[in-house]
Write a protein that holds these residues in place. Structure first.
Motif, PDB file in Angstrom:
ATOM      1  N   LYS A  83       0.803  -1.220   0.000  1.00 24.84           N
ATOM      2  CA  LYS A  83       0.000   0.000   0.000  1.00 24.84           C
ATOM      3  C   LYS A  83       0.840   1.276   0.000  1.00 24.84           C
ATOM      4  O   LYS A  83       0.318   2.365  -0.240  1.00 24.84           O
ATOM      5  N   GLY A  84       2.132   1.139   0.281  1.00 26.14           N
ATOM      6  CA  GLY A  84       2.999   2.322   0.330  1.00 26.14           C
ATOM      7  C   GLY A  84       2.754   3.169   1.559  1.00 26.14           C
ATOM      8  O   GLY A  84       2.859   4.397   1.523  1.00 26.14           O
ATOM      9  N   ASN A  85       2.451   2.517   2.681  1.00 26.31           N
ATOM     10  CA  ASN A  85       2.174   3.254   3.920  1.00 26.31           C
ATOM     11  C   ASN A  85       3.421   3.908   4.515  1.00 26.31           C
ATOM     12  O   ASN A  85       3.305   4.843   5.302  1.00 26.31           O
ATOM     13  N   TYR A  86       4.597   3.374   4.167  1.00 16.67           N
ATOM     14  CA  TYR A  86       5.849   3.896   4.712  1.00 16.67           C
ATOM     15  C   TYR A  86       6.809   4.209   3.573  1.00 16.67           C
ATOM     16  O   TYR A  86       6.764   3.602   2.496  1.00 16.67           O
ATOM     17  N   ASP A  87       7.713   5.151   3.844  1.00 15.94           N
ATOM     18  CA  ASP A  87       8.714   5.527   2.846  1.00 15.94           C
ATOM     19  C   ASP A  87       9.994   4.714   2.994  1.00 15.94           C
ATOM     20  O   ASP A  87      10.724   4.499   2.031  1.00 15.94           O
ATOM     21  N   ILE A  88      10.281   4.296   4.214  1.00 20.47           N
ATOM     22  CA  ILE A  88      11.371   3.353   4.493  1.00 20.47           C
ATOM     23  C   ILE A  88      10.802   2.314   5.443  1.00 20.47           C
ATOM     24  O   ILE A  88      10.159   2.661   6.435  1.00 20.47           O
ATOM     25  N   ILE A  89      11.020   1.049   5.142  1.00 20.05           N
ATOM     26  CA  ILE A  89      10.491  -0.005   6.005  1.00 20.05           C
ATOM     27  C   ILE A  89      11.509  -1.132   6.087  1.00 20.05           C
ATOM     28  O   ILE A  89      12.220  -1.420   5.122  1.00 20.05           O
ATOM     29  N   ALA A  90      11.613  -1.742   7.268  1.00 27.91           N
ATOM     30  CA  ALA A  90      12.571  -2.838   7.478  1.00 27.91           C
ATOM     31  C   ALA A  90      11.914  -4.172   7.165  1.00 27.91           C
ATOM     32  O   ALA A  90      10.779  -4.426   7.567  1.00 27.91           O
ATOM     33  N   VAL A  91      12.633  -5.007   6.443  1.00 30.52           N
ATOM     34  CA  VAL A  91      12.149  -6.347   6.112  1.00 30.52           C
ATOM     35  C   VAL A  91      13.246  -7.360   6.430  1.00 30.52           C
ATOM     36  O   VAL A  91      14.404  -6.992   6.614  1.00 30.52           O
ATOM     37  N   LYS A  92      12.886  -8.623   6.498  1.00 28.30           N
ATOM     38  CA  LYS A  92      13.895  -9.660   6.646  1.00 28.30           C
ATOM     39  C   LYS A  92      14.319 -10.155   5.263  1.00 28.30           C
ATOM     40  O   LYS A  92      13.699  -9.824   4.251  1.00 28.30           O
ATOM     41  N   ARG A  93      15.352 -10.940   5.219  1.00 28.68           N
ATOM     42  CA  ARG A  93      15.965 -11.342   3.953  1.00 28.68           C
ATOM     43  C   ARG A  93      14.981 -12.069   3.025  1.00 28.68           C
ATOM     44  O   ARG A  93      14.894 -11.762   1.836  1.00 28.68           O
ATOM     45  N   LYS A 101      11.165  -9.662  -6.322  1.00 32.89           N
ATOM     46  CA  LYS A 101      10.605 -10.424  -7.442  1.00 32.89           C
ATOM     47  C   LYS A 101       9.269  -9.837  -7.894  1.00 32.89           C
ATOM     48  O   LYS A 101       8.913  -9.909  -9.070  1.00 32.89           O
ATOM     49  N   SER A 102       8.544  -9.268  -6.941  1.00 30.07           N
ATOM     50  CA  SER A 102       7.214  -8.719  -7.248  1.00 30.07           C
ATOM     51  C   SER A 102       7.261  -7.265  -7.699  1.00 30.07           C
ATOM     52  O   SER A 102       6.221  -6.691  -8.036  1.00 30.07           O
ATOM     53  N   GLY A 103       8.435  -6.645  -7.670  1.00 31.00           N
ATOM     54  CA  GLY A 103       8.572  -5.259  -8.091  1.00 31.00           C
ATOM     55  C   GLY A 103       7.979  -4.260  -7.115  1.00 31.00           C
ATOM     56  O   GLY A 103       7.638  -3.134  -7.487  1.00 31.00           O
ATOM     57  N   LEU A 104       7.879  -4.638  -5.846  1.00 27.89           N
ATOM     58  CA  LEU A 104       7.234  -3.791  -4.850  1.00 27.89           C
ATOM     59  C   LEU A 104       8.202  -2.894  -4.080  1.00 27.89           C
ATOM     60  O   LEU A 104       7.776  -2.067  -3.284  1.00 27.89           O
ATOM     61  N   ILE A 105       9.503  -3.066  -4.311  1.00 31.44           N
ATOM     62  CA  ILE A 105      10.490  -2.210  -3.646  1.00 31.44           C
ATOM     63  C   ILE A 105      11.448  -1.634  -4.686  1.00 31.44           C
ATOM     64  O   ILE A 105      11.677  -2.217  -5.743  1.00 31.44           O
ATOM     65  N   GLU A 106      12.002  -0.487  -4.356  1.00 24.67           N
ATOM     66  CA  GLU A 106      12.859   0.245  -5.280  1.00 24.67           C
ATOM     67  C   GLU A 106      14.221  -0.434  -5.471  1.00 24.67           C
ATOM     68  O   GLU A 106      14.786  -1.003  -4.532  1.00 24.67           O
ATOM     69  N   ASP A 107      14.732  -0.353  -6.690  1.00 17.48           N
ATOM     70  CA  ASP A 107      16.107  -0.757  -6.984  1.00 17.48           C
ATOM     71  C   ASP A 107      17.023   0.368  -6.505  1.00 17.48           C
ATOM     72  O   ASP A 107      16.970   1.492  -7.011  1.00 17.48           O
ATOM     73  N   LEU A 108      17.853   0.085  -5.504  1.00 14.83           N
ATOM     74  CA  LEU A 108      18.734   1.098  -4.909  1.00 14.83           C
ATOM     75  C   LEU A 108      20.174   0.983  -5.408  1.00 14.83           C
ATOM     76  O   LEU A 108      21.087   1.517  -4.784  1.00 14.83           O
ATOM     77  N   VAL A 312      14.389  -0.891   3.165  1.00 13.78           N
ATOM     78  CA  VAL A 312      14.002  -0.788   1.760  1.00 13.78           C
ATOM     79  C   VAL A 312      13.078   0.418   1.579  1.00 13.78           C
ATOM     80  O   VAL A 312      12.520   0.942   2.544  1.00 13.78           O
ATOM     81  N   ILE A 313      12.930   0.843   0.330  1.00 12.33           N
ATOM     82  CA  ILE A 313      11.999   1.912  -0.021  1.00 12.33           C
ATOM     83  C   ILE A 313      10.907   1.312  -0.899  1.00 12.33           C
ATOM     84  O   ILE A 313      11.203   0.846  -2.015  1.00 12.33           O
ATOM     85  N   PRO A 314       9.679   1.250  -0.432  1.00  7.47           N
ATOM     86  CA  PRO A 314       8.589   0.697  -1.243  1.00  7.47           C
ATOM     87  C   PRO A 314       8.403   1.472  -2.546  1.00  7.47           C
ATOM     88  O   PRO A 314       8.564   2.700  -2.578  1.00  7.47           O
ATOM     89  N   SER A 315       8.064   0.773  -3.605  1.00 10.51           N
ATOM     90  CA  SER A 315       7.871   1.422  -4.904  1.00 10.51           C
ATOM     91  C   SER A 315       6.738   2.438  -4.872  1.00 10.51           C
ATOM     92  O   SER A 315       6.726   3.391  -5.652  1.00 10.51           O
ATOM     93  N   LYS A 316       5.790   2.243  -3.950  1.00 10.50           N
ATOM     94  CA  LYS A 316       4.654   3.152  -3.873  1.00 10.50           C
ATOM     95  C   LYS A 316       4.886   4.326  -2.916  1.00 10.50           C
ATOM     96  O   LYS A 316       3.959   5.098  -2.649  1.00 10.50           O
ATOM     97  N   SER A 317       6.103   4.442  -2.400  1.00 14.22           N
ATOM     98  CA  SER A 317       6.405   5.607  -1.553  1.00 14.22           C
ATOM     99  C   SER A 317       6.201   6.892  -2.350  1.00 14.22           C
ATOM    100  O   SER A 317       6.588   6.977  -3.525  1.00 14.22           O
ATOM    101  N   LYS A 320      10.186   9.388  -2.315  1.00 15.97           N
ATOM    102  CA  LYS A 320      11.381   8.584  -2.568  1.00 15.97           C
ATOM    103  C   LYS A 320      12.677   9.395  -2.440  1.00 15.97           C
ATOM    104  O   LYS A 320      13.674   8.912  -1.903  1.00 15.97           O
ATOM    105  N   GLU A 321      12.652  10.630  -2.902  1.00 13.69           N
ATOM    106  CA  GLU A 321      13.866  11.451  -2.837  1.00 13.69           C
ATOM    107  C   GLU A 321      14.243  11.740  -1.387  1.00 13.69           C
ATOM    108  O   GLU A 321      15.411  11.605  -1.001  1.00 13.69           O
ATOM    109  N   GLU A 322      13.264  12.111  -0.581  1.00 13.86           N
ATOM    110  CA  GLU A 322      13.529  12.370   0.830  1.00 13.86           C
ATOM    111  C   GLU A 322      13.898  11.091   1.569  1.00 13.86           C
ATOM    112  O   GLU A 322      14.727  11.109   2.483  1.00 13.86           O
ATOM    113  N   ALA A 323      13.295   9.981   1.173  1.00 11.90           N
ATOM    114  CA  ALA A 323      13.608   8.690   1.802  1.00 11.90           C
ATOM    115  C   ALA A 323      15.066   8.323   1.555  1.00 11.90           C
ATOM    116  O   ALA A 323      15.756   7.824   2.450  1.00 11.90           O
ATOM    117  N   GLU A 324      15.554   8.574   0.343  1.00  8.30           N
ATOM    118  CA  GLU A 324      16.955   8.286   0.036  1.00  8.30           C
ATOM    119  C   GLU A 324      17.893   9.169   0.853  1.00  8.30           C
ATOM    120  O   GLU A 324      18.945   8.717   1.299  1.00  8.30           O
TER     121      GLU A 324
END
Length: 416
Positions: A83-93, A101-108, A312-317, A320-324
């Protein structure tokens, strides 16, 4: 001790807000808002993140940062990323692999190159965010699987740190004759066996083959290179060094046996140092093996390690610029000194001090990490890691042979 238990809960037992859209009426003068969610609770590493965010806000007065801690429920994380509720979110490996694989997070990858993170960070912290040669996130806490040992016992019986499996089995033979447990493993908590096995498989197999097959069918896992060799090594280790009654004790009991001198060697996460120090007597002297034990002639990787939670930065953030910008600040020396001051090892190499011989050795091991060093338990599905723990436990009890172990893991994993 609470600090370590927090880390273990997040990094081991897991393998077991409002929208970011602007409200109507919000204008540019009200500033920008970034929403961040991490796994760590506030009373532990979460407090460091709180300090980092406070420092960032001092330097960027036009930016508001909302920090949510103890956000570790996997289904909630996946939902928030979608849903893009967060601009930076922690995930496990394992989540990172699925989300990439699903394209839901940004390529950094470009972000990492622009900010020279490949030069600043330990290899494992970048490796934990990689999938298909692209960087989708940054691991924030380097941890290794270390072999803690009782220096007093080793000195008393004239033992030297083992360099090879043969050295280790010879040491175990002598220790067995003295009624000392060679290797203490709390196998009741099966994740301890997954960690131990991972320290072997990182050398025989590495992690990339398994990562590439993640989420695939059974046939994709049948011929994983080196996995049978890993089970052969583990079987030899079990027969020579691990007592059958280890399946009746948990992780904390294995640490107790180590600090009380009942066991000579304790394979465990590097952060276990916190527990050992809290439990040991004043005269107890211990260390970690300076050189990784060689379990195979040509290791794929030398050290099994974790990169911690992955930012990670969700694709729906929508920011994104401020998150980086915030992400880059998090991995700056200025921010990371706050982590080091609390006794943690920073992912930023230059931020660490290495004040004790043990911490210096651990840091040298973290420097040895590479893309194949990832902890096995972090790169398997929950179902497969559970199946692996069952089979490794059965091998201790003599119910499963090494030549049938991997097929047994796959059978349990993919049974309907």
């Amino acid at each position: 001790m609470k600090k370590l238990l927090s880390i273990l809960l997040v990094l081991v037992f897991l393998f077991n807000f409002t929208s970011c859209k602007k409200k109507s009426g919000e204008n540019k003068e009200e500033g920008k808002k970034i929403k961040v969610a991490i796994m760590y609770p506030e009373e532990q590493i979460g407090s460091v993140y709180k300090d980092i965010v406070d420092e960032y806000k001092k330097l960027n007065k036009d930016v508001e940062v909302e920090l949510v801690m103890d956000f570790s429920d996997e289904s909630k994380i996946n939902d928030s990323v979608t849903k893009g509720n967060y601009d930076i979110i922690a995930v496990k490996r394992s989540q990172l692999i699925e989300l990439a694989k699903s394209g839901l997070i940004e390529d950094l990858s470009d972000f990492s190159e622009k900010n020279e993170l490949n030069k600043k960070l330990y290899p494992i912290n970048l490796a934990y965010g990689k999938y298909n040669s692209k960087i989708y996130g940054i691991g924030d806490l380097p941890l290794t699987v270390e072999w803690f040992y009782n220096k007093g016992i080793f000195e008393k019986y004239g033992l030297k740190e083992p360099k090879t499996l043969k050295d280790l089995t010879n040491i175990s033979q002598k220790l067995n004759s003295k009624d000392i447990i060679p290797i203490s493993v709390g196998a009741m908590d099966r994740w301890t066996l997954d960690l131990l096995f991972g320290s072997i498989s990182c050398q025989t197999t590495g992690i990339q083959e398994l990562t590439e097959s993640y989420g695939a069918d059974k046939d994709s896992f049948v011929n994983i290179p080196g996995i049978d060799e890993a089970f052969n090594v583990y079987e030899k280790l079990v027969k020579s060094s691990i007592k059958k009654n280890s399946i009746d004790i948990n992780f904390m009991q294995s640490v107790d046996d180590f600090v009380k001198g009942k066991a000579a060697i304790l394979p465990a996460l590097s952060a276990t140092k916190e527990i050992i120090d809290s439990k040991k007597s004043s005269g107890f002297d211990y260390g970690v093996f300076e050189s990784p034990i060689s379990f195979t002639n040509v290791p794929v990787s030398k050290i099994s390690a974790s990169g911690g939670q992955i930012l990670v930065i969700p694709s729906k953030s929508t920011n994104k610029e401020e998150a980086e910008k915030l992400m880059n600040f998090i991995f700056s020396d200025e921010a990371q000194k706050l982590l080091v001051e609390k006794g943690y090892i920073s992912p930023v190499i230059s931020s660490n001090k290495g004040e004790t011989s043990i911490s210096k050795t651990i840091m040298s091991h973290i420097e040895m990490t590479d893309d194949n060093s990832g902890m096995l338990i972090d790169n398997l599905s929950l179902k497969m890691s559970d199946a692996l723990g069952i089979v490794l436990s059965d091998m201790i009890e003599g119910r499963v042979k090494s030549n049938e172990a991997w097929n047994r893991v796959l059978k349990i994993t993919f049974q309907k």
